[in-house]
Design a protein around this motif. Structure first.
Motif, PDB file in Angstrom:
ATOM      1  N   HIS A  48     100.827 -82.963  63.132  1.00  0.00           N
ATOM      2  CA  HIS A  48      99.775 -81.967  63.302  1.00  0.00           C
ATOM      3  C   HIS A  48      99.003 -81.848  62.002  1.00  0.00           C
ATOM      4  O   HIS A  48      99.594 -81.756  60.921  1.00  0.00           O
ATOM      5  CB  HIS A  48     100.389 -80.618  63.681  1.00  0.00           C
ATOM      6  CG  HIS A  48      99.449 -79.462  63.545  1.00  0.00           C
ATOM      7  ND1 HIS A  48      98.331 -79.321  64.325  1.00  0.00           N
ATOM      8  CD2 HIS A  48      99.455 -78.393  62.699  1.00  0.00           C
ATOM      9  CE1 HIS A  48      97.691 -78.211  63.987  1.00  0.00           C
ATOM     10  NE2 HIS A  48      98.350 -77.640  62.997  1.00  0.00           N
ATOM     11  N   VAL A  49      97.684 -81.876  62.100  1.00  0.00           N
ATOM     12  CA  VAL A  49      96.816 -81.703  60.938  1.00  0.00           C
ATOM     13  C   VAL A  49      96.049 -80.410  61.138  1.00  0.00           C
ATOM     14  O   VAL A  49      95.300 -80.266  62.106  1.00  0.00           O
ATOM     15  CB  VAL A  49      95.850 -82.899  60.780  1.00  0.00           C
ATOM     16  CG1 VAL A  49      94.865 -82.639  59.646  1.00  0.00           C
ATOM     17  CG2 VAL A  49      96.640 -84.180  60.522  1.00  0.00           C
ATOM     18  N   GLN A  50      96.260 -79.458  60.249  1.00  0.00           N
ATOM     19  CA  GLN A  50      95.707 -78.122  60.447  1.00  0.00           C
ATOM     20  C   GLN A  50      94.233 -78.058  60.077  1.00  0.00           C
ATOM     21  O   GLN A  50      93.793 -78.611  59.067  1.00  0.00           O
ATOM     22  CB  GLN A  50      96.486 -77.099  59.612  1.00  0.00           C
ATOM     23  CG  GLN A  50      96.046 -75.672  59.864  1.00  0.00           C
ATOM     24  CD  GLN A  50      97.071 -74.666  59.421  1.00  0.00           C
ATOM     25  OE1 GLN A  50      98.255 -74.833  59.706  1.00  0.00           O
ATOM     26  NE2 GLN A  50      96.628 -73.628  58.737  1.00  0.00           N
ATOM     27  N   THR A  51      93.489 -77.346  60.915  1.00  0.00           N
ATOM     28  CA  THR A  51      92.074 -77.143  60.673  1.00  0.00           C
ATOM     29  C   THR A  51      91.840 -76.537  59.298  1.00  0.00           C
ATOM     30  O   THR A  51      92.477 -75.546  58.927  1.00  0.00           O
ATOM     31  CB  THR A  51      91.481 -76.206  61.743  1.00  0.00           C
ATOM     32  OG1 THR A  51      91.542 -76.860  63.010  1.00  0.00           O
ATOM     33  CG2 THR A  51      90.053 -75.845  61.437  1.00  0.00           C
ATOM     34  N   GLY A  52      90.950 -77.153  58.531  1.00  0.00           N
ATOM     35  CA  GLY A  52      90.577 -76.622  57.226  1.00  0.00           C
ATOM     36  C   GLY A  52      91.536 -76.945  56.111  1.00  0.00           C
ATOM     37  O   GLY A  52      91.286 -76.580  54.959  1.00  0.00           O
ATOM     38  N   GLN A 112      90.606 -82.342  55.304  1.00  0.00           N
ATOM     39  CA  GLN A 112      89.502 -82.587  54.374  1.00  0.00           C
ATOM     40  C   GLN A 112      89.553 -84.001  53.810  1.00  0.00           C
ATOM     41  O   GLN A 112      88.514 -84.577  53.463  1.00  0.00           O
ATOM     42  CB  GLN A 112      89.543 -81.553  53.252  1.00  0.00           C
ATOM     43  CG  GLN A 112      89.248 -80.130  53.729  1.00  0.00           C
ATOM     44  CD  GLN A 112      89.480 -79.088  52.659  1.00  0.00           C
ATOM     45  OE1 GLN A 112      89.778 -79.424  51.505  1.00  0.00           O
ATOM     46  NE2 GLN A 112      89.367 -77.819  53.024  1.00  0.00           N
ATOM     47  N   ALA A 113      90.757 -84.572  53.757  1.00  0.00           N
ATOM     48  CA  ALA A 113      90.898 -85.959  53.288  1.00  0.00           C
ATOM     49  C   ALA A 113      90.740 -86.955  54.422  1.00  0.00           C
ATOM     50  O   ALA A 113      90.957 -88.149  54.234  1.00  0.00           O
ATOM     51  CB  ALA A 113      92.262 -86.136  52.622  1.00  0.00           C
ATOM     52  N   ARG A 114      90.355 -86.447  55.616  1.00  0.00           N
ATOM     53  CA  ARG A 114      90.101 -87.271  56.799  1.00  0.00           C
ATOM     54  C   ARG A 114      91.354 -87.944  57.332  1.00  0.00           C
ATOM     55  O   ARG A 114      91.288 -89.017  57.951  1.00  0.00           O
ATOM     56  CB  ARG A 114      89.001 -88.301  56.519  1.00  0.00           C
ATOM     57  CG  ARG A 114      87.681 -87.666  56.152  1.00  0.00           C
ATOM     58  CD  ARG A 114      86.556 -88.662  56.028  1.00  0.00           C
ATOM     59  NE  ARG A 114      85.307 -87.980  55.705  1.00  0.00           N
ATOM     60  CZ  ARG A 114      84.126 -88.591  55.561  1.00  0.00           C
ATOM     61  NH1 ARG A 114      84.053 -89.912  55.707  1.00  0.00           N
ATOM     62  NH2 ARG A 114      83.047 -87.898  55.269  1.00  0.00           N
ATOM     63  N   LEU A 115      92.500 -87.319  57.110  1.00  0.00           N
ATOM     64  CA  LEU A 115      93.717 -87.781  57.755  1.00  0.00           C
ATOM     65  C   LEU A 115      93.783 -87.209  59.174  1.00  0.00           C
ATOM     66  O   LEU A 115      93.213 -86.149  59.458  1.00  0.00           O
ATOM     67  CB  LEU A 115      94.943 -87.346  56.962  1.00  0.00           C
ATOM     68  CG  LEU A 115      95.157 -88.069  55.629  1.00  0.00           C
ATOM     69  CD1 LEU A 115      96.220 -87.362  54.802  1.00  0.00           C
ATOM     70  CD2 LEU A 115      95.542 -89.529  55.847  1.00  0.00           C
TER      71      LEU A 115
END
Length: 591
Positions: free
Chosen positions: A499-503, A508-511
């Motif tokens: 899971h990649v959290q919003t913000g 931000q690193a485009r993962l």
């Protein structure tokens, strides 16, 4: 036995994972009888496409084939004609869940909507079922028995189709535990390999059921069945009339792991509570549905959220957990909500309406865009309960509201109209609290838990997660220095993002979810090593990351951030006055 116009003969074939069904219709529509399977399962709000498991279907009249035309993905029309008809079909059963059907050489289970074709226009007729299968198997169901020995194969009867599909069946080499609660016989039947502590389970389930029956003051059933399947790591439940279907991990029943055992007791408590809040106090929109399409409702926060609040509160009030254990669970519940940025994008009402397309279809970004009416609904119920207690000086509570629901809707059999719960709160506590409740349901903001808990002498504490496995609910001395804004799991090549959290820094690193981190600052990494490598970074330093996406090696730079305080735990304060102590005791003890 009196004449029954609709008869199902069902044969279990474990080796093929098939339930073979012959449906005899004594008076089919001469202009072309329509047959259908439900599009969804009561209590589980998503389109299931159950017809995809029908592997064969044909019909005959007087020994001659009758044309059967498919007119929809889950419905068929018989050719016009007079006289009785028999429809033969097979259902492939290899979905180990409480919602559909499963069958192998260890045992079987089916939920009615997955098996019973509906004869349109004849749903109110009596339906009979004859079950056959391996001689050494037992059969358990709350469906009224017409013939056969107790726990054996035989025939059963239902007054109509909705009654028929609300009585699941469990079969196999079953372990039986009988106990009595509220002077009503109860049965726990366990299918599968297990090491259940039956003596402890009997005692603890009795306490749960006794407490809930005293809480409601009455019950709509005279006998109750818990139908439990075990598997390696299963979990789930579904409420029914006079029974519930349960799926648990086999070690949940042994008591060797206290958390796992408590999880099973919570599941039992949840589904049993639904005997009143869902089965007796029925939601108007779903209960009026013909089960052929979605039935959108904004009220699932009542039926699932309030039930989720009481499932653990019941364990506390029945003396099966301590106040500290109960509050630990509340802390975990709040932690789950705080880790969902979606709470600022979706309201509880919208979560309920979107259940059909979202809750049962989670994806890697669900937490960024959605809330659960189970999770936030339970915390809303806590806020409503404490607000009612505080504003009435303890003379009213959520218990009072549920007692009113039972009197007005459970006892009378009337369905609860959409939105009526807010009107009842207004009648009970006035327009101010009713307006506040409506805002909690419709607005996309945090709930006032900290202030309400403080009035009970309980401090809400927030901290950073100590690591990927930290579920919250208790204090922790371990505080990481850096945060990726992502969770991950082990992978053969490194650490795979879940899971990649919003913000967050990772976004931000485009993962993206499913990216596989293989090296941090040129050094190979694993899921276990990531936290250590992050903590070794100087504050504010950028991190060079190599990762695979779709087998392509990529590189990015990421600057970790300080971890957010998204992990909750609750502290029982001791230095409080007698008024607060009495208030807290009344809530947690139910006195």
């Amino acid at each position: 036995m009196s004449f029954v116009p609709l008869n199902y003969q069902i044969s279990a074939e474990p080796q093929t994972h098939l339930f073979r069904v012959s449906l005899s219709i004594s008076e089919a529509d001469p202009e072309g009888q329509i047959l259908a399977l439900p599009a969804w399962v009561p209590g589980s709000y998503t389109i299931r496409d159950l017809a995809r498991h029908v592997t064969q279907i044909r019909a005959e009249r007087n020994g001659q084939d009758v044309a059967l035309h498919k007119i929809g993905k889950d419905r068929w029309r018989l050719a016009a004609g007079h006289g009785p008809v028999v429809v033969h079909y097979a259902v492939y059963a290899f979905d180990r869940s409480v919602r559909t059907a499963y069958l192998d050489d260890q045992g079987g289970f089916f939920n009615g909507p997955a098996i019973y074709l509906r004869v349109l226009g004849q749903e109110d007729q009596a339906h009979a079922v004859l079950l056959e299968g391996p001689e050494d198997w037992r059969v358990a169901t709350a469906l009224p028995r017409q013939s056969g020995a107790t726990w054996g194969w035989g025939s059963f009867i239902a007054s109509g189709y909705r009654t028929l599909i609300d009585h699941p069946l469990l079969m196999g080499t079953l372990t039986l535990l009988d106990f009595s609660a509220g002077e009503r016989p109860h049965h726990l039947l366990i299918q599968g390999i297990h090491q259940a502590d039956l003596q402890r389970l009997g005692s603890d389930l009795t306490r749960i059921c006794d407490w809930q029956q005293r809480f409601w003051g009455d019950a709509a059933f005279t006998e109750y069945h818990f139908l439990c399947m075990t598997s390696a790591d299963g979990y789930g439940g579904l409420e029914h009339r006079a029974s519930s279907a349960l799926l648990c991990a086999r070690d949940d029943l042994s008591g060797h792991n206290a958390d796992h055992y408590q999880r099973f007791l919570g599941l039992v408590s949840h589904e049993y509570f639904h005997s009143w809040l869902v089965q007796a106090i029925r939601p108007a929109v779903p209960s009026a549905s013909a089960l052929d399409r979605e039935a959108l409702t904004r009220d699932l926060w009542i039926f699932e959220g309030i039930t989720s609040y009481y499932d653990d509160l019941c364990l506390r009030r029945a003396g099966l957990t301590t106040p500290a254990q109960y509050l630990r669970g509340v802390g975990k519940e709040l932690t789950r909500l705080l880790r969902r940025p979606g709470r600022f994008l979706q309201s509880l009402a919208e979560s309920s309406e979107d259940a059909w397309i979202k809750l049962y279809h989670p994806h890697v970004n669900s937490a960024n865009f959605e809330v659960s009416y189970y999770n936030k609904g339970a915390l809303l119920a806590l806020c409503l309960d404490l607000s009612l207690r505080l504003e009435s000086a303890g003379s009213r509570s959520l218990d009072t509201l549920l007692a009113r629901l039972w009197q007005d809707y459970g006892r009378t059999g009337k369905a609860l109209p959409e939105g009526q719960c807010i009107n009842l709160v207004e009648a009970l506590a006035g327009p101010t609290l009713a307006a506040r409740l409506e805002s909690w349901i419709t607005e996309k903001t945090d709930l006032p838990l900290r202030a309400l808990l403080a009035e009970m002498g309980i401090a809400l504490r927030l901290r950073a997660a100590s690591g990927p496995q930290d579920e919250g609910g208790q204090a922790s001395a371990q505080t990481p220095q850096a945060w990726l804004g992502a969770t991950w799991r082990p992978h053969a090549l490194g650490a795979q993002l879940c899971h990649v959290q919003t913000g967050g820094p990772a976004e931000q690193a485009r993962l993206s979810p499913d990216d596989i981190l293989v090296a941090l600052d040129g050094v190979r990494s694993t899921a276990e090593q990531v936290p250590t490598q992050l903590d070794a970074l100087p504050a504010g330093a950028a991190l060079r990351i190599h990762f695979f996406r779709d087998d392509i090696l990529m590189e990015t730079q990421l600057t970790p951030a300080p971890p957010p305080p998204d992990t909750a735990w609750l502290e029982l304060l001791e230095d409080v006055d007698e008024v607060v102590l009495a208030r807290r005791r009344a809530w947690l003890e139910g006195v």
